[in-house]
Design an enzyme around this catalytic site. Structure first.
Site, PDB file in Angstrom:
ATOM      1  N   ILE A 462       0.883  -1.167   0.000  1.00 50.77           N
ATOM      2  CA  ILE A 462       0.000   0.000   0.000  1.00 50.77           C
ATOM      3  C   ILE A 462       0.916   1.210   0.000  1.00 50.77           C
ATOM      4  O   ILE A 462       1.698   1.389   0.934  1.00 50.77           O
ATOM      5  CB  ILE A 462      -0.901   0.026   1.247  1.00 50.77           C
ATOM      6  CG1 ILE A 462      -1.736  -1.246   1.336  1.00 50.77           C
ATOM      7  CG2 ILE A 462      -1.797   1.265   1.218  1.00 50.77           C
ATOM      8  CD1 ILE A 462      -2.463  -1.397   2.660  1.00 50.77           C
ATOM      9  N   HIS A 463       0.829   2.010  -1.021  1.00 52.94           N
ATOM     10  CA  HIS A 463       1.759   3.106  -1.182  1.00 52.94           C
ATOM     11  C   HIS A 463       1.069   4.441  -0.941  1.00 52.94           C
ATOM     12  O   HIS A 463      -0.074   4.612  -1.363  1.00 52.94           O
ATOM     13  CB  HIS A 463       2.317   3.080  -2.618  1.00 52.94           C
ATOM     14  CG  HIS A 463       3.479   3.994  -2.813  1.00 52.94           C
ATOM     15  ND1 HIS A 463       4.673   3.832  -2.140  1.00 52.94           N
ATOM     16  CD2 HIS A 463       3.624   5.095  -3.585  1.00 52.94           C
ATOM     17  CE1 HIS A 463       5.501   4.802  -2.518  1.00 52.94           C
ATOM     18  NE2 HIS A 463       4.886   5.584  -3.381  1.00 52.94           N
TER      19      HIS A 463
END
Ligand code: FAD
Ligand code: NA7
Length: 487
Positions: A462-463
């Protein structure tokens, strides 16, 4: 027919373990009585129902931790463009303590209502065994002892902080039992002990603008991964918390000006020293509260100040059980206490056979960069599997949000300890950085489900988060490659 005993279950201690067990048992239809009583500390601190976690442990600790993080966040906010005056930033200690205590009182209140709703009888008294089915207690000070009988007894009395056996320790020092309700500003504080409680207290005091010093007898965070522990200590040093290494306290004296003179001895240099502090906080570990229980009358076996139990939390007396901090050789953590208490009640009163699994329990040290881990330390993995059979993936990383305020990323580091062969089953995960507990909690479920390095690296991150760094661990220690990021 008339029941043989007054109760199906009497629980000694209304903390995390005892309350969970009592409520679950009552929910299963058992007639349950729970005792809880808090002996005041030497300086007179006392509190209500709920045990250590709620009153003098996890909860007030997390709130003070948050308070200290907010102080840091104010400075960061300025870098992010907020127009706040961060030059004369000072916390109002009394207000903080009042807020923390108000929250605790509301939890105490909810706890009592919850017990009433769930039909658990509660008695606010010290209690002890008269025989293995009979519990004795003082209903009112000065009154005669009363007795109740029960088919099953669960001992969940937890522990309290230790004091060193040196002059002035009890009279002049305080512990974590006092600090969260301490009326006076702590000021310059000597924290003795480098377990997680000592480090956490030193860190929130520092964050609140006081001057803590940590006295370390041997190593910091015994029992935790060594590399991570040393990194955490380096982070604290960088933030201006001094350590007095290989040092033990000798005496505490009150000076004429009211401050405390602490005499100590360095066991490496063999030199004596002394320094003056406003507050001395003992964080040298905790002792189990078995001394007032009269366990001999029941025949319950102990080890040091703890109770010995089997895999089903049974003591040496088959109908007497123990859960939580009072049991020997198990993690001293609230979620462990709660789940083991609940599972025990289901086994006793709902026909369950499920045992508590004490393996791979995640935990967090709430220092300003937090440290969280689950599973084996690198040392344990090497000891149990052999150095040739493990692979350690590691890396330093730079949290995106650290760039603008130019926060130090020097100690943001994580590693995965895994098997060397096959899909590389993960044995331990370690993380130092922001919100470590939130990061590790989900990975703990994955690890318990048999997480492998292969799966981890196939997991899409998850960026931009710091947790995603776990999905990008490509450097092994064995490779000798530099684990610091290029940009
Ligand atoms: P306790 O919660 O201690 O409850 C036992 C109760 O029994 C107490 O109220 C006691 O007064 C009472 N009692 C004792 N003897 C008698 C008697 N003879 N008669 C009647 N009553 C009696 N854990 C975490 O998971 N996360 C954390 O972040 C965390 N932080 C902590 C921070 C600090 C400063 C401390 C000290 C602990 C922390 N812990 C944390 C540990 C956690 O608080 C304990 O593991 C947990 O409270 C244990 O629950 P317990 O029910 O076994 O004992
Ligand atoms: P810990 O984790 O037992 O840590 C206690 C610390 O205090 C540790 O650094 C000890 O050093 C040190 N210690 C112990 N006795 C002394 C004396 N007499 N003088 C100086 N220093 C001392 O306790 P915490 O309170 O942090 O945590 C409480 C519990 O929660 C703990 O048992 C965990 O299981 C969970 P040492 O490494 O022994 O040299």
């Amino acid at each position: 027919s008339r029941p043989r005993y007054d109760y199906d279950l009497v629980v000694l201690g209304g903390g995390s373990a005892g309350l969970a067990c009592a409520k679950e048992a009552a929910g299963c239809g058992a007639r349950v009585l729970c005792f809880d009583y808090v002996k005041p500390t030497p300086v007179g601190t006392k509190w209500g129902i709920g045990g250590t976690c709620v009153n003098v442990g996890c909860i007030p600790k997390k709130l003070m931790h948050q308070a200290s993080l907010l102080g840091e966040a104010v400075h960061e906010a300025v870098a992010y463009g907020w127009n706040v005056d961060d030059q004369n930033l000072r916390p109002d200690w009394r207000k903080l303590v009042r807020s923390v205590q108000n929250h605790i009182k509301s939890v105490n209140w909810v706890t009592r209502v919850d017990l009433r709703d769930k039909k658990v009888e509660y008695v606010n008294s010290m209690c002890s065994f008269r025989d293995s089915h009979t519990i004795e207690y003082v209903a009112m000070p000065g009154a005669e002892n009363r007795q109740v009988t029960s088919e099953y007894v669960v001992v969940a009395v937890g522990g309290r902080p230790r004091y060193p056996d040196i002059p002035g320790a009890v009279e002049l020092g305080i512990t974590s039992d006092d600090i969260f309700s301490y009326e006076r500003e702590p000021g310059r504080t000597l924290v003795v002990g480098a377990g997680y409680v000592g480090l956490e207290c030193a860190c929130f005091l520092k964050g609140l603008g006081y001057e803590p010093t940590v006295m370390v007898r041997s190593i910091v965070l015994r029992g935790f991964d060594r590399q991570m522990s040393e990194l955490l200590a380096a982070m604290m040093t960088e933030r201006g918390i001094p350590f007095l290494g290989t040092t033990i306290p000798k005496a505490v004296e009150r000076q004429a000006d009211g401050r405390l003179l602490v005499r100590y001895h360095n066991t490496t240099t063999q030199k004596d020293g002394s320094d003056v502090f406003d507050t001395v906080l003992w964080a040298i570990g905790r002792k189990g509260l078995i001394e007032d229980l009269n366990l001999e009358a029941a025949g319950v076996k102990t080890h040091d100040d703890k109770i010995v139990v089997d895999g089903a939390e049974a003591t040496s007396v088959p109908h007497i059980f123990a859960v939580g901090d009072i049991i020997y050789g198990r993690p001293e953590l609230t979620p462990v206490a709660i789940l083991s208490g609940r599972l025990l009640a289901r086994r006793l009163f709902a026909g369950s056979t499920q045992l508590m699994d004490y393996a791979d329990v995640a935990t967090t040290v709430f220092t300003p960069l937090e440290y969280s881990c689950v599973g084996m330390s690198e040392e344990t993995a090497i000891e149990l599997r052999g150095a040739d059979n493990i692979e350690v993936f590691h890396g330093y990383y730079k949290p995106t949000e650290f760039f603008i305020p130019q926060k130090s990323v020097r100690h943001c580091y994580l590693k995965a300890v895994a098997e060397v062969s096959g899909d590389q089953k993960i044995l331990g995960l370690h993380y130092i950085g922001p919100v470590a507990g939130e990061v590790i909690q989900g990975f703990a479920a994955a690890l318990k489900s048999g997480l492998t390095v292969k799966t981890l690296l196939n997991t899409v991150g998850i960026h931009p988060t710091t947790a995603e760094e776990f999905t990008r661990l490509s450097i092994t220690k064995r490779s000798g490659r530099d684990p610091t990021p290029a940009s």
